[in-house]
Design a protein around this motif. Structure first.
Motif, short mmCIF file in Angstrom:
data_model
loop_
_atom_site.label_atom_id
_atom_site.label_comp_id
_atom_site.label_asym_id
_atom_site.label_seq_id
_atom_site.Cartn_x
_atom_site.Cartn_y
_atom_site.Cartn_z
N GLN A 2 24.35 -22.35 24.38
CA GLN A 2 23.14 -22.55 25.14
C GLN A 2 22.04 -23.17 24.31
OE1 GLN A 2 22.94 -22.01 28.47
NE2 GLN A 2 21.02 -23.09 28.26
N ARG A 5 22.60 -26.81 24.04
CA ARG A 5 22.23 -27.53 25.24
C ARG A 5 20.72 -27.71 25.32
NH1 ARG A 5 25.01 -28.75 29.63
NH2 ARG A 5 26.76 -27.50 28.94
N ALA A 511 29.32 -23.22 31.62
CA ALA A 511 28.39 -22.87 30.54
C ALA A 511 29.11 -22.24 29.36
CB ALA A 511 27.32 -21.93 31.07
#
Length: 928
Positions: A2, A5, A511
Motif C-alpha cells: 500500500q 502505491r 490490493a
C-alpha cells in the motif's frame, strides 16, 4: 504494497508520454566558425543570417569564406514547418540520413516510451552528438525538451567531428540554433488528429523579446505546451497485428498472429478440458482457435495461431504513446563594452505520462503428452472457484490439476500494466564572449543542470502473494473461499484470487496480489570551458586560422528512492534498482586551417586539421583527431575529403541506468522456430570503455554559374567503429546464440520446458560496426519573375537521398550485414535507400509545400529463414499550406501521409515506416 502505491499515486493523475531527459544549455563553447558554406549544402536563402554569415558546425575555426571539409546540411524554415512536426527530433527523422529510433510511435511498449532523439546513420542516437547553440545539453536525450517556436535552423554535420566537439560525434553532429534575437510578442496554437479519430494533439506557444539599455542588452523568453493524447486504434491500421508464424518449422510473415496458449478469462491447456476457455460466470466454452495453429502436432501444445478468438500482447500497445510536455526557455545578453558581451540562459522542461502499457501474460509453454505442461497458472482440482461440474469432470478423468494460460488484462481499475513517469529538468548557463585584440576572440562559459526522473510500473504481480492468492480453497469452517495458506496460517493477509473468468478479481485481492514498482533518480551535469580563435599568421595563400580551448564536465546519477517491493525483488515483471555513479572528463583541443593555394576565380586549396585529448576518470586518456582538405575550382565546384579518428565514451545512462523493459516477439530456432513473446531487459554496465571510430568522407558540391540557383552535392562516407557500446534486440541475441556466440546464450532465460521467457540485453562493448554509403542533395531556386514578368513568388525544389551500401555488425563470432533489413524485430533496421523531395511555392502571402518521403524495402530480417522475407518500399506524400494575413496573422494547414499509405507487416512498431496513417493539423499564429 500500500505504501508503494501511495508513493506513486501522483503519477496516476497525469497524462502524456515520453521518458524525457529535459533540456537547456549546459554549454560546450561558442567558438563556432563563421563562414559561407558550400552552396550545395543548403539553399542560399536559408543559410544567411542578417549579416550574411552563419555558424558552420563542422569546425571550431572562425573565418569568413572558410569551407569546412566535413559535409553540412542545413534544415531551415521550410523544412521546420513541413509536416507540422511536434518536435525537432521528428523533423530530423524526415531527413534520409536519420532513423526514427526513438519516437512516441516506436517505443510504445518500452520504458523509454515517447523519447525523441536524433540518430544519424541508424547507428544509435548515442553516436550522434546533439548540441544546442553549439553547447552540450541534457535535453539531447529527448529533443521534446527544445521549444519548436524558437528554433531558427538546424545544422547537420554528416561525418565524424569528435576532435572539434568531443565524445559522441561518431556519426555526426546536430546543432540546434535558437533565435535569440526575437523581438515583439508572438502567440500560436495548433491542433491535429488522425483520419481514424485518434492521435488528437493540441498545443500552445508564445514568445517575447525586447532590447534594453539603449540596445546594449536583449532579453527573450519562450514557452510551449503540448498535449498529445496518443493513438490506440491498431485494428483500423492494416498490418499492425502482423508477425512471424511458424508452421512445420517454416517461418512466414502473416497479418494476424495471436497467442494460442493464453486468453482473457483463462484458457485450459492441459488434461481433459484442454482447449476450453472460462466465461465470466466460470463456465467453459470452446476456445476459438484460428485458421491455422502452430505447432500443428498432436504431441505438442499450440503456442500461436492465425486469427481466431485469441489476442496478441501487441494488441494492447498504443500506436503512438500519449504525452504532455511543458517547455520554458529564457535568454539574456548584455554588451559590457565594445569588446565583451555577457550572456545567461536557462530552461525548464517537464515531460509526463500515465498510460496502459501491456498485459502480463501467463502463457503455457509447449510440452509433450509425457511431460507436464509448464508455465501459465496452475489450478488445483479443489480450487474454490471451480464449479462442481468442472470439478467432477476432473475427478472422472483422474486429474488433480491443470495449467491455464491467461492474459491478466482485467486487474483492478488499471486493467493491464500501467507505466507512469514525470521528468523535471532545470538548467542554466552563463558565459562571456569577447575580443582580446588583433582579431582574436574568446568564449568562456559554465553550465549546471539537474534532471529529476520519477517513474513507476504499476499493477504488477507480487510473485509470492499472487501464487498464494491463486491457490484458493473452500474454508472448512465458513464454507467461503480462502487462500490455502490460511489453513496453516490464520493470520495471513492473503485474499483468494478468482482468475476463472473475466473480471472476477475482487478489489481486496488485487490490493494484496498486485503492486507498483518505481524509483526516483537525479542526474546532474556540470560543464565549463574556455576557447580562443583567430589568425595566427599568414602564408602566401592567406591567413592561418586556429582555435584552441579547454573544456571539462562532470556527469552523475543518484537514485534517491526505490520502492520497497523492488528492494525485496518481489515483483513479477520489473524490480527497479538503485544504481548510482559518476564520471568526469577534462579535455584540450586545437584546430587549424592552412591555406595552400588561392588563385582568384580559378582555384583555392586549404588543409584543415584538429586534435583533442580527453582524460576520463573511469577509462583514462584518449585522442581524437581529423585531417581534411577542400579545393574550390572556378567558384563552381567544391571538392572535399576528411579522415578522422572519433571517440564515444560511455554515457551516464549506459554506465549506470536502471533496468529498462519491453516486450518483443522472438522466433526460437532451438525449438523448431516457435514464435514466443518475451520480456527484453536492458540496463547499464559500469565496466564499459570508449568506442573508437575512423571515418572517411569524400565528395563535393557543384553550383554551375550557367544554372543560377541550382546546386548539387554528393558525398561518400565510411565509418568503422571498434569496441562498440550497445545492446542487441532479443531476436538477434537468440539468433546469434544459435549461430555459435555462446556468450550471448548466457543472456537467455528459459523455463523448465526450454521455452524462452526472458532475454537480457545489458550494454556491452561489442566487436565492431562498419557502414558505407553515399549522400545526395540537390536544390534549385526559381524566381517566377524570371519566367514571366510580374509573376509573384518563387518555386523551390529540394531533394535529399541516402544510399546505404553496407552496415556490417560483428558480434565477436559472426559478421552480418544489416543494410536492407527493415523489419521491426531486427536491430539497426536500415533500408538501402531513403529519400525526400519537395516542391515549395513561396510568396509574401502564401506558401504551399508538396513533399514526398520514400523508404526503400528490403528483408524483414535477413538472419532468419523467412519464406516471404521481402518487404516492399513505401512512398508517402505530405501537403501543407501557410497563409499570411495582414502581416500579423498566419494560418497553417497540413496533411501528412495524404494517401493513407499502409505500413508493411509490423508486429510491434516501426522506426522507419509511417504507422499513424493520414494525419491532419491546423494552426494559427499572431504577432504584435
Amino acid at each position: 504494497m500500500q505504501s508503494s502505491r501511495n508513493e506513486f499515486r501522483w503519477l496516476k493523475t497525469t497524462r502524456g508520454s515520453a521518458i524525457a531527459l529535459a533540456a537547456a544549455l549546459a554549454c560546450a563553447g561558442t567558438a563556432s566558425a563563421q563562414a559561407q558554406p558550400a552552396p550545395a549544402d543548403a539553399p542560399e536563402t536559408e543559410q544567411a543570417d542578417a549579416g550574411g554569415e552563419i555558424v558552420v558546425t563542422g569546425s571550431r575555426v572562425e573565418r569568413a569564406g572558410f569551407d569546412a571539409p566535413t559535409p553540412t546540411t542545413v534544415i531551415g524554415d521550410v523544412e521546420l514547418r513541413q509536416g507540422s512536426r511536434p518536435s525537432i527530433a521528428q523533423v530530423l527523422n524526415d531527413q534520409p540520413q536519420f532513423r526514427a529510433t526513438s519516437t512516441p510511435a516506436s517505443t510504445t511498449g518500452n520504458t523509454n516510451s515517447s523519447a525523441s532523439t536524433a540518430d544519424l546513420r541508424g547507428l544509435g542516437a548515442v553516436r550522434t552528438l546533439t548540441l544546442l547553440n553549439g553547447r552540450r545539453f541534457t535535453g539531447s536525450a529527448d529533443l521534446n525538451s527544445v521549444p519548436m517556436s524558437v528554433i531558427k535552423r538546424v545544422e547537420v554535420v554528416t561525418g565524424g567531428a569528435s576532435a572539434a566537439w568531443g565524445s559522441g560525434a561518431v556519426a555526426g553532429v546536430v546543432n540546434i540554433l535558437l533565435n535569440e534575437d526575437l523581438e515583439g510578442i508572438t502567440l500560436g496554437a495548433d491542433a491535429g488528429i488522425s483520419s481514424r479519430g485518434d492521435g488528437f494533439r493540441y498545443g500552445f506557444n508564445g514568445s517575447f523579446g525586447t532590447k534594453f539599455a539603449d540596445d546594449r542588452g536583449h532579453f527573450m523568453i519562450a514557452a510551449e505546451y503540448v498535449d498529445d493524447q496518443g493513438a490506440f486504434d491498431r485494428l483500423s491500421r492494416p498490418n499492425l497485428g502482423a508477425g512471424l508464424f511458424s508452421l512445420n518449422g517454416r517461418l512466414t510473415l502473416q497479418p494476424d498472429v495471436n497467442v494460442a496458449s493464453a486468453a482473457p478469462g483463462g484458457l485450459i491447456m492441459s488434461g481433459v478440458l484442454a482447449g476450453q476457455v472460462f466465461n465470466p460466470d466460470g463456465s467453459l466454452s470452446p476456445f476459438g482457435y484460428g485458421s491455422v495453429v502452430s505447432p500443428n502436432s498432436p504431441t505438442t501444445l499450440p503456442t500461436s495461431m492465425l486469427g481466431g478468438a485469441g489476442r496478441s500482447q501487441n494488441d494492447y500497445l498504443a500506436v503512438s504513446s500519449p504525452y504532455e510536455r511543458i517547455n520554458l526557455f529564457a535568454h539574456a545578453s548584455y554588451e559590457l563594452n565594445e569588446t565583451a558581451k555577457l550572456w545567461i540562459d536557462g530552461s525548464f522542461n517537464r515531460m509526463e505520462s500515465d498510460f496502459g502499457f501491456f498485459p502480463d501474460v501467463r502463457a503455457v509453454s509447449p510440452a509433450t503428452p509425457t511431460t507436464a505442461a509448464a508455465g501459465g497458472i496452475l489450478i488445483q482440482r479443489d480450487n474454490a472457484f471451480l464449479s462442481s461440474a468442472i470439478r467432477n469432470r476432473l475427478i472422472a478423468a483422474g486429474q488433480t490439476s491443470f495449467r491455464m494460460g491467461r492474459f491478466l488484462d482485467d486487474i483492478g481499475e488499471l486493467g493491464i500494466l500501467n507505466y507512469a513517469y514525470k521528468r523535471d529538468n532545470i538548467e542554466g548557463a552563463i558565459g562571456l564572449d569577447g575580443e582580446i585584440g588583433g582579431g582574436w576572440k574568446y568564449s568562456a562559459y559554465f553550465g549546471h543542470g539537474e534532471l529529476k526522473n520519477r517513474q513507476a510500473l504499476q499493477n504488477q504481480r507480487i510473485t509470492a502473494n499472487f501464487n498464494n492468492a491463486v491457490d484458493a480453497v473452500i474454508s472448512p469452517t465458513t464454507g467461503q473461499p480462502i487462500c490455502r495458506i490460511a489453513l496453516t496460517d490464520p493470520t495471513t493477509l492473503c485474499r483468494p484470487l478468482n482468475l476463472l473468468g473475466y473480471g472476477n478479481a475482487s478489489a481486496e485481492t488485487v490490493a494484496y496480489a498486485f503492486g507498483d514498482g518505481g524509483n526516483t533518480t537525479v542526474t546532474k551535469l556540470d560543464t565549463t570551458g574556455f576557447s580562443v580563435r583567430g589568425d595566427a599568421f599568414s602564408t602566401w595563400a592567406g591567413p592561418v586560422s586556429v582555435a584552441l580551448g579547454v573544456e571539462a564536465r562532470r556527469e552523475s546519477i543518484e537514485t534517491t528512492q526505490v520502492d520497497a517491493l523492488s528492494r525485496q525483488g518481489a515483483l513479477g515483471i520489473l524490480n527497479f534498482s538503485a544504481l548510482d555513479g559518476s564520471f568526469n572528463v577534462k579535455e584540450a583541443f586545437a584546430e587549424a586551417v592552412v591555406p595552400l593555394l588561392d588563385i582568384e576565380d580559378t582555384a583555392t586549396l586549404e588543409l584543415n586539421g584538429a586534435a583533442r585529448y580527453s582524460d576520463y576518470s573511469n577509462s583514462g586518456g584518449i585522442w581524437s583527431w581529423k585531417v581534411g582538405a577542400t579545393s574550390r575550382l572556378f567558384d563552381s565546384l567544391l571538392l572535399r575529403a576528411v579522415r578522422s579518428r572519433d571517440i564515444r565514451s560511455p554515457s551516464i545512462t549506459e554506465l549506470f541506468t536502471t533496468r529498462t523493459t519491453n516486450i518483443q516477439p522472438v522466433t526460437d530456432p532451438f525449438n523448431g522456430n516457435q514464435v514466443v513473446t518475451v520480456f527484453r531487459y536492458g540496463g547499464g554496465n559500469p565496466d564499459l570503455v570508449p568506442e573508437i571510430a575512423h571515418t572517411t568522407t569524400i565528395g563535393g558540391s557543384f553550383s554551375p554559374k550557367f544554372i543560377p540557383g541550382f546546386s548539387l552535392s554528393i558525398d561518400y562516407y565510411r565509418i568503422d567503429i571498434d569496441k562498440v557500446i550497445g545492446s542487441l534486440s532479443a531476436q538477434d541475441i537468440v539468433t546469434q546464440c544459435f549461430r555459435g556466440n555462446t556468450g550471448l546464450c548466457d543472456q537467455i532465460v528459459r523455463d523448465s520446458t526450454g521455452a524462452i521467457t526472458t532475454v537480457f540485453a545489458t550494454n556491452l562493448n561489442l566487436a565492431s560496426y562498419k557502414t558505407r554509403g553515399v549522400d545526395f542533395e540537390a536544390s534549385y531556386q526559381l524566381p517566377l519573375d524570371t519566367v514571366g514578368a510580374g509573376l509573384p513568388g518563387s518555386l523551390r525544389f529540394r531533394a535529399l537521398a541516402t544510399y546505404v551500401d553496407t552496415l556490417l555488425i560483428n558480434d565477436g563470432v559472426n559478421t552480418y550485414d544489416r543494410a536492407g533489413d527493415v523489419g521491426d524485430n531486427a536491430a539497426f533496421t536500415t533500408p538501402k535507400w531513403r529519400g525526400t523531395g519537395s516542391i515549395t511555392y513561396q510568396s509574401e502571402d502564401v506558401n504551399v509545400d508538396m513533399r514526398m518521403r520514400y523508404v526503400g524495402g528490403g528483408n524483414y530480417n535477413s538472419l532468419q529463414p523467412i519464406v516471404n522475407n521481402r518487404i516492399n518500399s513505401r512512398t508517402y506524400f505530405d501537403l501543407g499550406a501557410q497563409f499570411n494575413i495582414a502581416e500579423r496573422f498566419t494560418l497553417t494547414a497540413t496533411v501528412n501521409n495524404l494517401f493513407d499509405r499502409d505500413p508493411p507487416p509490423i508486429a510491434y512498431s516501426s522506426a522507419i515506416y509511417d504507422v499513424m496513417g493520414r494525419y491532419f493539423q491546423v494552426g494559427a499564429k499572431v504577432r504584435f
